[in-house]
Design an enzyme around this catalytic site. Structure first.
Site, PDB file in Angstrom:
ATOM      1  N   ARG A  96       7.281  -1.117 -10.178  1.00  0.00           N
ATOM      2  CA  ARG A  96       5.867  -0.725 -10.125  1.00  0.00           C
ATOM      3  C   ARG A  96       5.138  -1.101 -11.417  1.00  0.00           C
ATOM      4  O   ARG A  96       5.114  -0.333 -12.385  1.00  0.00           O
ATOM      5  CB  ARG A  96       5.768   0.770  -9.891  1.00  0.00           C
ATOM      6  CG  ARG A  96       4.383   1.369  -9.870  1.00  0.00           C
ATOM      7  CD  ARG A  96       3.551   0.924  -8.719  1.00  0.00           C
ATOM      8  NE  ARG A  96       4.106   1.403  -7.455  1.00  0.00           N
ATOM      9  CZ  ARG A  96       3.683   0.950  -6.281  1.00  0.00           C
ATOM     10  NH1 ARG A  96       2.728   0.031  -6.188  1.00  0.00           N
ATOM     11  NH2 ARG A  96       4.235   1.401  -5.170  1.00  0.00           N
ATOM     12  N   GLN A 100       5.644  -4.868   3.666  1.00  0.00           N
ATOM     13  CA  GLN A 100       4.448  -4.952   2.815  1.00  0.00           C
ATOM     14  C   GLN A 100       4.703  -5.907   1.636  1.00  0.00           C
ATOM     15  O   GLN A 100       5.705  -5.788   0.931  1.00  0.00           O
ATOM     16  CB  GLN A 100       4.138  -3.534   2.295  1.00  0.00           C
ATOM     17  CG  GLN A 100       3.272  -3.421   1.065  1.00  0.00           C
ATOM     18  CD  GLN A 100       1.803  -3.127   1.368  1.00  0.00           C
ATOM     19  OE1 GLN A 100       1.359  -3.312   2.508  1.00  0.00           O
ATOM     20  NE2 GLN A 100       1.098  -2.701   0.341  1.00  0.00           N
ATOM     21  N   ARG A 126       9.504 -10.185  -3.931  1.00  0.00           N
ATOM     22  CA  ARG A 126       9.535  -9.217  -5.044  1.00  0.00           C
ATOM     23  C   ARG A 126      10.757  -8.306  -4.975  1.00  0.00           C
ATOM     24  O   ARG A 126      11.044  -7.571  -5.914  1.00  0.00           O
ATOM     25  CB  ARG A 126       8.250  -8.371  -5.064  1.00  0.00           C
ATOM     26  CG  ARG A 126       8.043  -7.495  -3.850  1.00  0.00           C
ATOM     27  CD  ARG A 126       6.814  -6.621  -3.978  1.00  0.00           C
ATOM     28  NE  ARG A 126       6.657  -5.739  -2.829  1.00  0.00           N
ATOM     29  CZ  ARG A 126       5.844  -4.685  -2.815  1.00  0.00           C
ATOM     30  NH1 ARG A 126       5.125  -4.378  -3.872  1.00  0.00           N
ATOM     31  NH2 ARG A 126       5.754  -3.934  -1.731  1.00  0.00           N
ATOM     32  N   HIS A 133       0.393 -10.173  -8.061  1.00  0.00           N
ATOM     33  CA  HIS A 133      -0.128  -8.802  -7.973  1.00  0.00           C
ATOM     34  C   HIS A 133      -0.178  -8.172  -9.369  1.00  0.00           C
ATOM     35  O   HIS A 133       0.473  -7.181  -9.665  1.00  0.00           O
ATOM     36  CB  HIS A 133       0.790  -7.998  -7.051  1.00  0.00           C
ATOM     37  CG  HIS A 133       0.216  -6.717  -6.517  1.00  0.00           C
ATOM     38  ND1 HIS A 133      -0.222  -5.715  -7.348  1.00  0.00           N
ATOM     39  CD2 HIS A 133       0.010  -6.303  -5.259  1.00  0.00           C
ATOM     40  CE1 HIS A 133      -0.644  -4.720  -6.589  1.00  0.00           C
ATOM     41  NE2 HIS A 133      -0.535  -5.044  -5.325  1.00  0.00           N
ATOM     42  N   ASP A 138      -9.874  -1.024  -2.905  1.00  0.00           N
ATOM     43  CA  ASP A 138      -8.850  -1.934  -2.385  1.00  0.00           C
ATOM     44  C   ASP A 138      -9.585  -3.029  -1.628  1.00  0.00           C
ATOM     45  O   ASP A 138      -9.833  -2.921  -0.425  1.00  0.00           O
ATOM     46  CB  ASP A 138      -7.883  -1.173  -1.467  1.00  0.00           C
ATOM     47  CG  ASP A 138      -6.647  -1.997  -1.117  1.00  0.00           C
ATOM     48  OD1 ASP A 138      -5.679  -1.425  -0.599  1.00  0.00           O
ATOM     49  OD2 ASP A 138      -6.681  -3.215  -1.365  1.00  0.00           O
ATOM     50  N   GLU A 164      -5.763  -9.504  -8.642  1.00  0.00           N
ATOM     51  CA  GLU A 164      -4.671 -10.352  -8.159  1.00  0.00           C
ATOM     52  C   GLU A 164      -5.174 -11.702  -7.672  1.00  0.00           C
ATOM     53  O   GLU A 164      -5.970 -11.758  -6.730  1.00  0.00           O
ATOM     54  CB  GLU A 164      -3.962  -9.610  -7.018  1.00  0.00           C
ATOM     55  CG  GLU A 164      -3.622  -8.147  -7.347  1.00  0.00           C
ATOM     56  CD  GLU A 164      -3.340  -7.297  -6.126  1.00  0.00           C
ATOM     57  OE1 GLU A 164      -3.652  -6.084  -6.154  1.00  0.00           O
ATOM     58  OE2 GLU A 164      -2.858  -7.862  -5.115  1.00  0.00           O
TER      59      GLU A 164
END
Ligand code: TA6
Length: 344
Positions: free
Chosen positions: A71, A89, A94, A172, A217, A276
């Site tokens: 994170r 997702q 990642r 991201h 968002d 991002e």
């Protein structure tokens, strides 16, 4: 803080293990800037300036246990951004452990940078079950002498059945900011965006720089190649430059969502902002590559970039350059736009 070998030479690239034994790479530059990259997710988890100040946000609750994504820092979203598809997702890149690329193909432009690492991801049997494609994903992470952080992804379709594949993508990036309510983002004014809090409704942004007072968002569409994040409190401006990535996602979970994210501290939303570089609205389609290896690579970089999105689609490269400076007025970062072309 420079790091020298026993013979007194500067160590630009150091391979290490963290306290849990997970492999990472430290990049250092002569002025004292540094960056840290985990092989898990090929994820940058730290980027520091010459004063040793951390520029990226990493949650105090981040979990460093593969396959869980870390994170903070710069997770790579591939082959799917967010829930734009049937995969998990943000895709699986990642959550995978990458390897050091023993034989990266040459880049079109010669670079004198020393602090860089080449990583590669290839599909596993498991991945092929959920995403039935063969590919090579090469990522070069470079720390420039001036402290700029540069990421170049080179993705190649190696399917032997002639099949193309399509993907969406994002770097991201979690920026560390002093106080989110004192931050401005410039470069996205008047653009259309998809509001991910309203079922991706398409909206047009108002004319001023973007500021923050609640959860956001948004996926901004067809943005300029340069975006600035201005941290007034710290008199610091991040300039994000991108190539091959038309969109930009802006995210802050604010208080309620922050409490709902297990690996994120309740108040940490005050000190981070994700901006991002992404390709979301128009996915990239790649056809299987032919075997022109080196020449293919060097020529391809130049030609393919435009080709891949429109028709030929053999290979593509997606570039991100992050730089930071200590002024915070609009003219400064716009002046930065006279920076030299990307040479990775
Ligand atoms: O990039 C913004 C976003 O897609 C948000 O919707 C939010 O979910 C964020 O990514 C974090 O996603 P993650 O899967 O890392 O919890």
């Amino acid at each position: 803080m420079t790091n020298t070998s026993s013979s007194g030479e500067m160590v630009y690239v150091e391979h290490k293990k963290d306290i849990n034994g997970f492999p990472k790479v430290i990049l250092r530059e002569v002025r004292g800037c540094s960056a840290e990259v985990y092989l898990h997710g090929a994820q940058v988890t730290s980027w520091k300036n010459e004063h040793g100040e951390e520029l990226l946000f990493l949650s105090s609750k981040a979990i460093f246990k593969p396959p869980k994504a870390i994170r903070g820092g710069i997770p790579i979203c591939f082959p799917q951004f967010g829930n734009h598809g049937s995969l998990e997702q943000h895709g699986f890149a990642r959550n995978r452990t990458w390897t050091v690329d023993p034989d990266p193909p040459p880049f079109a432009t010669i670079s004198h940078n020393k602090a860089f690492i080449d990583l590669i991801l290839k599909p596993s049997e498991e991945d092929a079950k959920i995403w039935p494609h063969r590919y090579e994903f090469r990522l070069r992470i470079t720390l420039g002498p001036g402290g700029d952080l540069m990421l170049t992804s080179r993705i190649r379709n190696t399917n032997i059945d002639g099949k193309s594949f399509t993907f969406t993508f994002a770097y991201h990036t979690y920026f560390s900011v002093t106080d989110i309510s004192e931050v401005r983002v410039e470069g996205l004014e008047t653009l259309d965006y998809l509001d991910n809090l309203k079922n991706k409704e398409r909206v047009t942004e108002q004319g001023d720089a973007i500021t923050f007072e609640s959860e956001v968002d948004k996926t901004y569409l067809s943005t300029p190649t340069k975006i600035a994040i201005i941290d007034h409190e710290r008199k610091r401006t991040f300039v994000l430059r991108k190539d091959g990535l038309p969109d930009a996602v802006v995210w802050n979970p604010w208080d309620k969502k922050a409490k709902a994210i297990p690996d994120f501290g309740d108040d940490e939303y005050k000190h981070m902002l994700c901006v991002e570089a992404a390709c979301v609205e128009t996915p990239i389609t790649l056809k299987p590559a032919d075997n022109l290896t080196h020449k293919w690579y060097s020529k391809a970089v130049k030609v393919q970039l435009s080709g891949c999105i429109s028709c030929t689609g053999l290979y593509c490269s997606l570039d991100l350059v992050l730089s930071v400076n200590s002024c915070q007025n609009i003219f400064c970062w716009r002046a930065e736009s006279s920076l030299p072309e990307l040479s990775i």
